[in-house]
Design a protein around this motif. Structure first.
Motif, short mmCIF file in Angstrom:
data_model
loop_
_atom_site.label_atom_id
_atom_site.label_comp_id
_atom_site.label_asym_id
_atom_site.label_seq_id
_atom_site.Cartn_x
_atom_site.Cartn_y
_atom_site.Cartn_z
N ALA A 60 0.83 -1.22 0.00
CA ALA A 60 0.00 0.00 0.00
C ALA A 60 0.86 1.26 0.00
O ALA A 60 0.54 2.24 -0.69
CB ALA A 60 -0.94 -0.01 1.20
N THR A 61 1.94 1.25 0.76
CA THR A 61 2.82 2.42 0.82
C THR A 61 3.50 2.66 -0.52
O THR A 61 3.56 3.80 -1.01
CB THR A 61 3.87 2.23 1.92
OG1 THR A 61 3.20 2.05 3.19
CG2 THR A 61 4.78 3.45 2.01
N LEU A 62 4.01 1.61 -1.13
CA LEU A 62 4.67 1.75 -2.43
C LEU A 62 3.67 2.21 -3.50
O LEU A 62 4.00 3.07 -4.34
CB LEU A 62 5.31 0.43 -2.84
CG LEU A 62 6.49 -0.04 -1.97
CD1 LEU A 62 6.93 -1.44 -2.39
CD2 LEU A 62 7.65 0.94 -2.06
N ALA A 63 2.47 1.65 -3.47
CA ALA A 63 1.45 2.05 -4.45
C ALA A 63 1.01 3.49 -4.24
O ALA A 63 0.75 4.22 -5.20
CB ALA A 63 0.25 1.10 -4.37
N SER A 64 0.92 3.94 -2.97
CA SER A 64 0.57 5.33 -2.69
C SER A 64 1.63 6.28 -3.23
O SER A 64 1.31 7.36 -3.76
CB SER A 64 0.40 5.55 -1.18
OG SER A 64 -0.68 4.79 -0.68
N ALA A 65 2.89 5.88 -3.09
CA ALA A 65 3.97 6.69 -3.66
C ALA A 65 3.82 6.78 -5.17
O ALA A 65 4.08 7.82 -5.78
CB ALA A 65 5.33 6.09 -3.29
N GLY A 66 3.37 5.67 -5.80
CA GLY A 66 3.13 5.68 -7.23
C GLY A 66 1.99 6.62 -7.62
O GLY A 66 2.07 7.32 -8.64
N VAL A 67 0.93 6.64 -6.81
CA VAL A 67 -0.19 7.55 -7.07
C VAL A 67 0.29 9.00 -7.03
O VAL A 67 -0.04 9.82 -7.90
CB VAL A 67 -1.32 7.33 -6.04
CG1 VAL A 67 -2.37 8.44 -6.14
CG2 VAL A 67 -1.97 5.97 -6.26
N THR A 107 -0.71 12.68 -1.75
CA THR A 107 0.10 13.01 -0.58
C THR A 107 -0.52 12.45 0.69
O THR A 107 0.16 11.86 1.55
CB THR A 107 0.26 14.53 -0.45
OG1 THR A 107 0.90 15.04 -1.63
CG2 THR A 107 1.10 14.89 0.77
N THR A 108 -1.84 12.61 0.82
CA THR A 108 -2.54 12.11 2.01
C THR A 108 -2.48 10.59 2.07
O THR A 108 -2.24 10.01 3.15
CB THR A 108 -4.00 12.58 1.99
OG1 THR A 108 -4.05 14.00 1.88
CG2 THR A 108 -4.73 12.15 3.26
N MET A 109 -2.68 9.94 0.95
CA MET A 109 -2.64 8.48 0.91
C MET A 109 -1.25 7.96 1.29
O MET A 109 -1.13 7.00 2.06
CB MET A 109 -3.03 7.98 -0.48
CG MET A 109 -4.48 8.26 -0.85
SD MET A 109 -4.89 7.85 -2.57
CE MET A 109 -4.80 6.06 -2.50
N LEU A 110 -0.21 8.59 0.79
CA LEU A 110 1.15 8.15 1.10
C LEU A 110 1.47 8.38 2.57
O LEU A 110 2.06 7.51 3.24
CB LEU A 110 2.15 8.89 0.21
CG LEU A 110 3.64 8.59 0.47
CD1 LEU A 110 3.92 7.11 0.33
CD2 LEU A 110 4.52 9.41 -0.46
N ALA A 111 1.11 9.55 3.10
CA ALA A 111 1.41 9.85 4.50
C ALA A 111 0.73 8.84 5.43
O ALA A 111 1.34 8.34 6.39
CB ALA A 111 0.97 11.27 4.84
N CYS A 112 -0.52 8.52 5.15
CA CYS A 112 -1.28 7.62 6.02
C CYS A 112 -0.79 6.17 5.92
O CYS A 112 -0.63 5.49 6.93
CB CYS A 112 -2.77 7.70 5.69
SG CYS A 112 -3.54 9.28 6.10
N SER A 113 -0.56 5.69 4.71
CA SER A 113 -0.11 4.31 4.54
C SER A 113 1.30 4.11 5.10
O SER A 113 1.59 3.08 5.72
CB SER A 113 -0.18 3.89 3.07
OG SER A 113 0.59 4.75 2.26
N ALA A 114 2.18 5.08 4.89
CA ALA A 114 3.53 4.99 5.44
C ALA A 114 3.51 5.00 6.97
O ALA A 114 4.25 4.26 7.63
CB ALA A 114 4.39 6.13 4.91
N ALA A 115 2.63 5.82 7.55
CA ALA A 115 2.50 5.86 9.01
C ALA A 115 1.96 4.53 9.54
O ALA A 115 2.41 4.03 10.58
CB ALA A 115 1.57 7.00 9.42
N ALA A 116 1.03 3.92 8.83
CA ALA A 116 0.49 2.62 9.23
C ALA A 116 1.58 1.56 9.21
O ALA A 116 1.69 0.73 10.13
CB ALA A 116 -0.66 2.22 8.31
N LEU A 117 2.40 1.57 8.18
CA LEU A 117 3.51 0.61 8.09
C LEU A 117 4.50 0.82 9.22
O LEU A 117 4.98 -0.14 9.84
CB LEU A 117 4.20 0.76 6.73
CG LEU A 117 5.43 -0.14 6.50
CD1 LEU A 117 5.04 -1.61 6.57
CD2 LEU A 117 6.07 0.18 5.15
N PHE A 118 4.81 2.07 9.53
CA PHE A 118 5.74 2.39 10.62
C PHE A 118 5.22 1.85 11.94
O PHE A 118 5.96 1.23 12.72
CB PHE A 118 5.96 3.89 10.69
CG PHE A 118 6.78 4.32 11.88
CD1 PHE A 118 8.15 4.18 11.86
CD2 PHE A 118 6.17 4.86 13.00
CE1 PHE A 118 8.92 4.56 12.96
CE2 PHE A 118 6.92 5.25 14.10
CZ PHE A 118 8.30 5.09 14.08
#
Length: 391
Positions: free
Chosen positions: A285-292, A370-381
């Motif tokens: 999800a984090t990698l895909a959000s970065a792609g978006v 930006t919002t999708m990446l911030a949230c998914s990366a935080a979830a992974l962390f």
């Protein structure tokens, strides 16, 4: 009735109840851009009908969950579905946006009961990997909501007005009310005293295992909710999709939730455990959000953006089943309270993410990414940071 048929009926009812949120949000998304004109109001006030619904879902779950620990699941559930039915009819007849907002509040409080109690009932009846697999099964029914809801909403807009959407939601509420009344028995008999609610919440908040997985689920939901609340404006206004085309795209992404939920059910306990599958889902999800976000910044062709969105949304089927099972596993005696706190954080974080995305005044693809990446990366962390104590 055979055990298989009873489990299928249970999955159908509980999946439908847990799908109240996405169903009630997604079905009217195609109508958002045109509702402001019909009600002679601003787009920001129309967007507020989505925000208050999410807030109502969060608040309602905190109320209903603890009450169900004290009174059992059936009474709060039947009351909630009745409220949902009344709120849907209220929205259908609303003469102004202010009346529509009020109706959405009533509707959301009723929907909250279905969402929080569906999770609590699963915890009442299952444990461990069996619980995870049943949550994965619910993703089939739950995932059908984002598939069919926007498609049905888009179709209704071609033949009638947005008000018909709420009439259909009222009919769904009535059907579920009858189903629960006659086919769903009480699952929670070890009642607690309402005064124990504060103690239960204090125990939950101070449990690092529970909070880790609840926060991971909430942040992942927020990433997907940013897509849910912003995609109708981004894809229709910025990329020129029609309401029907948007509905088909939205439905395809919902299919991804179903597929990944079933893949999770096949893998968990056989190929990998809940923690490993959760981390895999959050990483993708984090990698895909970065792609978006990259597609939005670089103005890449629409198919690339859609592929990234599909991957992010699909991972919800993997993440929610595992995170919810891990969070609720140690709290069977207070499943209603544990489920309600999860719901509160999930929709609160989701609502905050959606609000932050709209701060510039216009929802853009860059803001959504930006919002999708911030949230998914935080979830992974959050999920990975606790691996040492979680095992």
């Amino acid at each position: 009735m055979s055990l298989t048929r009873r489990r299928l009926r249970l999955a159908l009812i509980l999946g439908s109840l847990s799908g109240f949120g996405p169903l009630t949000i997604d079905m009217y998304l195609p109508a958002l851009p045109g509702m402001a004109d019909d009600l002679r109001t601003s787009p920001s006030l129309v967007q507020l009908t989505l925000t208050v619904f999410v807030v109502g879902l969060a608040v309602g779950q905190v109320i209903v969950g603890p009450l169900s620990d004290a009174w059992g699941r059936r009474r709060p559930l039947l009351t909630g579905i009745t409220l949902y039915l009344a709120g849907s009819l209220w929205c259908a007849l609303a003469p102004t946006v202010e009346w529509l907002i009020a109706g959405r509040i009533v509707q959301s409080l009723g929907a909250a009961a279905g969402i929080v109690l569906a999770r609590a009932i699963v915890r009442d009846l299952f444990e461990g990997t069996a619980m995870t697999r049943f949550f994965s099964t619910l993703m089939v029914v739950n995932g059908v909501a984002p598939i069919l809801a926007p498609v049905l909403g888009g179709f209704l807009l071609t033949v009638t007005t947005w008000r018909a959407v709420f009439l259909v939601l009222a009919a769904i509420g009535l059907t579920l009310l009858v189903a629960v009344l006659f086919t769903l028995p009480e699952s929670h008999h070890a009642r607690s005293h309402p005064r124990g609610t504060l103690r239960a919440f204090r125990t939950l908040v101070t449990d690092p295992h529970y909070m880790r997985y609840v926060l991971a689920a909430a942040l992942m939901f927020a990433a997907v909710f940013a897509y849910i609340s912003g995609s109708s404006f981004v894809l229709q206004e910025a990329y020129g999709l029609t309401a029907q085309q948007f509905s088909l795209v939205f439905g395809l992404n919902g299919l991804g939730i179903v597929l990944l939920g079933q893949v999770n059910g096949m893998l968990v306990g056989r190929v990998a455990g809940e923690r490993a599958l959760l981390r895999i889902g959050l990483t993708v999800a984090t990698l895909a959000s970065a792609g978006v976000l990259a597609c939005a910044v670089l103005d890449l062709p629409l198919p690339f953006l859609l592929a990234g969105l599909f991957l992010v949304v699909s991972m919800l089927g993997l993440v929610l089943a595992n995170a919810t099972s891990l969070a609720l596993d140690g709290h069977g005696s207070a499943a209603g309270s544990a489920s309600s706190l999860q719901g509160l954080l999930q929709f609160l974080v989701g609502g905050l993410a959606a609000s932050a995305m709209t701060l510039p005044g216009t929802v853009t693809a860059v803001a959504m990414g930006t919002t999708m990446l911030a949230c998914s990366a935080a979830a992974l962390f959050v999920a990975v940071r606790g691996r040492g104590s979680a095992g």
